[in-house]
Design an enzyme around this catalytic site. Structure first.
Site, PDB file in Angstrom:
ATOM      1  N   SER A 129       7.134  -1.119   1.754  1.00 27.00           N
ATOM      2  CA  SER A 129       7.842   0.008   2.387  1.00 27.00           C
ATOM      3  C   SER A 129       9.171  -0.458   2.979  1.00 27.00           C
ATOM      4  O   SER A 129      10.133   0.319   3.054  1.00 27.00           O
ATOM      5  CB  SER A 129       6.965   0.654   3.475  1.00 27.00           C
ATOM      6  OG  SER A 129       6.461  -0.322   4.361  1.00 27.00           O
ATOM      7  N   ASP A 145      -0.547   8.033   5.040  1.00 29.55           N
ATOM      8  CA  ASP A 145      -2.009   8.141   4.935  1.00 29.55           C
ATOM      9  C   ASP A 145      -2.570   9.335   5.708  1.00 29.55           C
ATOM     10  O   ASP A 145      -3.605   9.234   6.374  1.00 29.55           O
ATOM     11  CB  ASP A 145      -2.682   6.819   5.360  1.00 29.55           C
ATOM     12  CG  ASP A 145      -2.183   5.654   4.520  1.00 29.55           C
ATOM     13  OD1 ASP A 145      -2.335   5.696   3.295  1.00 29.55           O
ATOM     14  OD2 ASP A 145      -1.584   4.717   5.095  1.00 29.55           O
ATOM     15  N   SER A 166       3.081  -3.653  18.209  1.00 29.81           N
ATOM     16  CA  SER A 166       3.882  -2.429  18.160  1.00 29.81           C
ATOM     17  C   SER A 166       3.960  -1.654  19.485  1.00 29.81           C
ATOM     18  O   SER A 166       5.063  -1.314  19.931  1.00 29.81           O
ATOM     19  CB  SER A 166       3.347  -1.546  17.018  1.00 29.81           C
ATOM     20  OG  SER A 166       3.689  -0.223  17.184  1.00 29.81           O
ATOM     21  N   GLY A 198       4.462  -1.239  10.675  1.00 28.51           N
ATOM     22  CA  GLY A 198       3.529  -1.625   9.618  1.00 28.51           C
ATOM     23  C   GLY A 198       4.270  -1.978   8.347  1.00 28.51           C
ATOM     24  O   GLY A 198       4.619  -1.124   7.536  1.00 28.51           O
ATOM     25  N   PHE A 224       0.828  -1.204   0.000  1.00 29.53           N
ATOM     26  CA  PHE A 224       0.000   0.000   0.000  1.00 29.53           C
ATOM     27  C   PHE A 224       0.868   1.261   0.000  1.00 29.53           C
ATOM     28  O   PHE A 224       0.922   1.988   0.981  1.00 29.53           O
ATOM     29  CB  PHE A 224      -0.893   0.016   1.247  1.00 29.53           C
ATOM     30  CG  PHE A 224      -1.758  -1.202   1.396  1.00 29.53           C
ATOM     31  CD1 PHE A 224      -2.887  -1.370   0.600  1.00 29.53           C
ATOM     32  CD2 PHE A 224      -1.464  -2.177   2.343  1.00 29.53           C
ATOM     33  CE1 PHE A 224      -3.699  -2.491   0.738  1.00 29.53           C
ATOM     34  CE2 PHE A 224      -2.274  -3.299   2.497  1.00 29.53           C
ATOM     35  CZ  PHE A 224      -3.388  -3.461   1.687  1.00 29.53           C
ATOM     36  N   GLY A 249      -2.238  -8.479  10.158  1.00 26.79           N
ATOM     37  CA  GLY A 249      -3.113  -7.521   9.480  1.00 26.79           C
ATOM     38  C   GLY A 249      -3.807  -6.610  10.469  1.00 26.79           C
ATOM     39  O   GLY A 249      -3.995  -6.948  11.639  1.00 26.79           O
ATOM     40  N   HIS A 287      -4.638   1.818  11.260  1.00 26.31           N
ATOM     41  CA  HIS A 287      -5.069   3.180  10.961  1.00 26.31           C
ATOM     42  C   HIS A 287      -6.317   3.603  11.731  1.00 26.31           C
ATOM     43  O   HIS A 287      -6.815   4.705  11.555  1.00 26.31           O
ATOM     44  CB  HIS A 287      -5.302   3.343   9.453  1.00 26.31           C
ATOM     45  CG  HIS A 287      -4.022   3.363   8.658  1.00 26.31           C
ATOM     46  ND1 HIS A 287      -2.941   2.566   8.978  1.00 26.31           N
ATOM     47  CD2 HIS A 287      -3.637   4.080   7.583  1.00 26.31           C
ATOM     48  CE1 HIS A 287      -1.964   2.809   8.112  1.00 26.31           C
ATOM     49  NE2 HIS A 287      -2.360   3.715   7.257  1.00 26.31           N
TER      50      HIS A 287
HETATM   51  N1  SAH Z   1       3.796  -0.213   4.973  1.00 21.54           N
HETATM   52  C1  SAH Z   1       3.076  -1.290   4.317  1.00 21.54           C
HETATM   53  C2  SAH Z   1       1.595  -1.313   4.672  1.00 21.54           C
HETATM   54  C3  SAH Z   1       1.321  -1.546   6.115  1.00 21.54           C
HETATM   55  S1  SAH Z   1      -0.355  -2.059   6.402  1.00 21.54           S
HETATM   56  C4  SAH Z   1       3.297  -1.209   2.809  1.00 21.54           C
HETATM   57  O1  SAH Z   1       4.186  -0.481   2.359  1.00 21.54           O
HETATM   58  O2  SAH Z   1       2.606  -1.882   2.064  1.00 21.54           O
HETATM   59  C5  SAH Z   1      -0.444  -1.983   8.151  1.00 21.54           C
HETATM   60  C6  SAH Z   1       0.290  -3.088   8.879  1.00 21.54           C
HETATM   61  O3  SAH Z   1       0.251  -2.767  10.268  1.00 21.54           O
HETATM   62  C7  SAH Z   1      -0.290  -4.495   8.751  1.00 21.54           C
HETATM   63  O4  SAH Z   1       0.654  -5.369   8.189  1.00 21.54           O
HETATM   64  C8  SAH Z   1      -0.640  -4.905  10.194  1.00 21.54           C
HETATM   65  O5  SAH Z   1      -0.354  -6.267  10.498  1.00 21.54           O
HETATM   66  C9  SAH Z   1       0.241  -3.971  11.006  1.00 21.54           C
HETATM   67  N2  SAH Z   1      -0.272  -3.725  12.355  1.00 21.54           N
HETATM   68  C10 SAH Z   1      -1.485  -3.241  12.709  1.00 21.54           C
HETATM   69  N3  SAH Z   1      -1.596  -3.145  14.037  1.00 21.54           N
HETATM   70  C11 SAH Z   1      -0.411  -3.588  14.568  1.00 21.54           C
HETATM   71  C12 SAH Z   1       0.093  -3.729  15.900  1.00 21.54           C
HETATM   72  N4  SAH Z   1      -0.632  -3.399  16.962  1.00 21.54           N
HETATM   73  N5  SAH Z   1       1.339  -4.229  16.044  1.00 21.54           N
HETATM   74  C13 SAH Z   1       2.104  -4.573  14.989  1.00 21.54           C
HETATM   75  N6  SAH Z   1       1.682  -4.431  13.700  1.00 21.54           N
HETATM   76  C14 SAH Z   1       0.438  -3.959  13.490  1.00 21.54           C
HETATM   77 MG    MG Z   2      -0.175   3.303   4.457  1.00 22.51          MG
END
Ligand code: SAH
Ligand code: MG
Length: 221
Positions: free
Chosen positions: A58, A176, A130, A52, A18, A81, A150
């Site tokens: 990324s 975002d 996280s 993420g 994304f 996810g 998000h």
């Molecule tokens: N940066 C990525 C997109 C990230 S999508 C790209 O370039 O495509 C958001 C990610 O955040 C997901 O993989 C999800 O598993 C992670 N995420 C959401 N909540 C989280 C948490 N509490 N701890 C760790 N990872 C988390």
């Molecule tokens: Mg994003």
């Protein structure tokens, strides 16, 4: 070296995820600058963290910058996810569900991406929640990229957990960020508003929904 960077940026563009191409290039550029600034400030490898990672798109942009800057990138994700990736939600991708337990598992995809980019020497995967990881983290960050959950609760938890760890002169990138509610969800924009309103950060760069801030001073420890 230019050949290697171009190769990595092309690989990042073709990796599942994304991140629009231009924003990815801006992310790479910001991290590279943060690495150079850190190297000028002090000895030791610059420290980058991304929150993420999903399938590693990324991660490759940031890994390319880490490699160029002699930095280490810690890539934080539980790989289950976000809420918005779960079945029935907008960003669900059914082929990422592990048939063994019916849960999303992006870790094998992430690992393949990092391996295909030959970035295992500079990228360290940190698999877990996280805010839990942030609460135990002590090393100041030269670059931090927030792109985890998000929703209101997860986005603020990432910001409250990680932003205070950014070193003076270090960069915080938030993905975002949509000033117009018609373009996307509120929480990342609200984090950005909080940071810019605090006086602790100055705006460094912007590209699409990517916003980059520079730490002016550190407040709470
Ligand atoms: N940066 C990525 C997109 C990230 S999508 C790209 O370039 O495509 C958001 C990610 O955040 C997901 O993989 C999800 O598993 C992670 N995420 C959401 N909540 C989280 C948490 N509490 N701890 C760790 N990872 C988390
Ligand atoms: Mg994003």
């Amino acid at each position: 070296m230019t050949g290697r960077v171009d190769e990595l940026l092309a690989l990042a563009r073709s990796t599942r995820g994304f991140m629009p191409d231009e924003e990815g290039a801006a992310l790479y550029e910001a991290a590279r600058r943060a690495g150079a600034a850190a190297a000028a400030r002090r000895d030791g490898a610059p420290v980058f963290v991304e929150i993420g990672a999903w399938c590693g798109k990324s991660t490759i942009y940031l890994g390319a910058a880490a490699e160029a800057a002699g930095a280490v990138l810690f890539s934080v994700d539980h790989h289950r996810g976000s809420e918005e990736n779960q079945p029935g939600w907008e960003h669900h991708e059914p082929d990422l569900v592990d048939p063994a337990d019916g849960r999303i598992d992006t870790l094998p995809h992430w690992r393949r991406s990092v391996s295909a980019a030959s970035l295992e020497g500079v990228v360290v995967g940190v698999v877990g929640d996280s805010p839990t990881i942030a609460s135990c983290w002590r090393t100041p960050l030269d670059f931090c990229f927030i792109d985890g959950g998000h929703g209101e609760e997860p986005a603020w938890a990432d910001y409250r957990g990680w932003a205070p760890l950014v070193a003076e002169g270090g960069l915080l990138a938030i993905h975002d960020v949509f000033p117009d509610p018609a373009d996307g969800g509120r929480p990342p924009y609200e984090l950005w508003c909080d940071a810019t309103g605090s006086g602790d950060w100055e705006e460094d760069a912007a590209c699409g929904s990517l916003r980059v801030l520079r730490r002016l001073r550190r407040t709470a420890e």
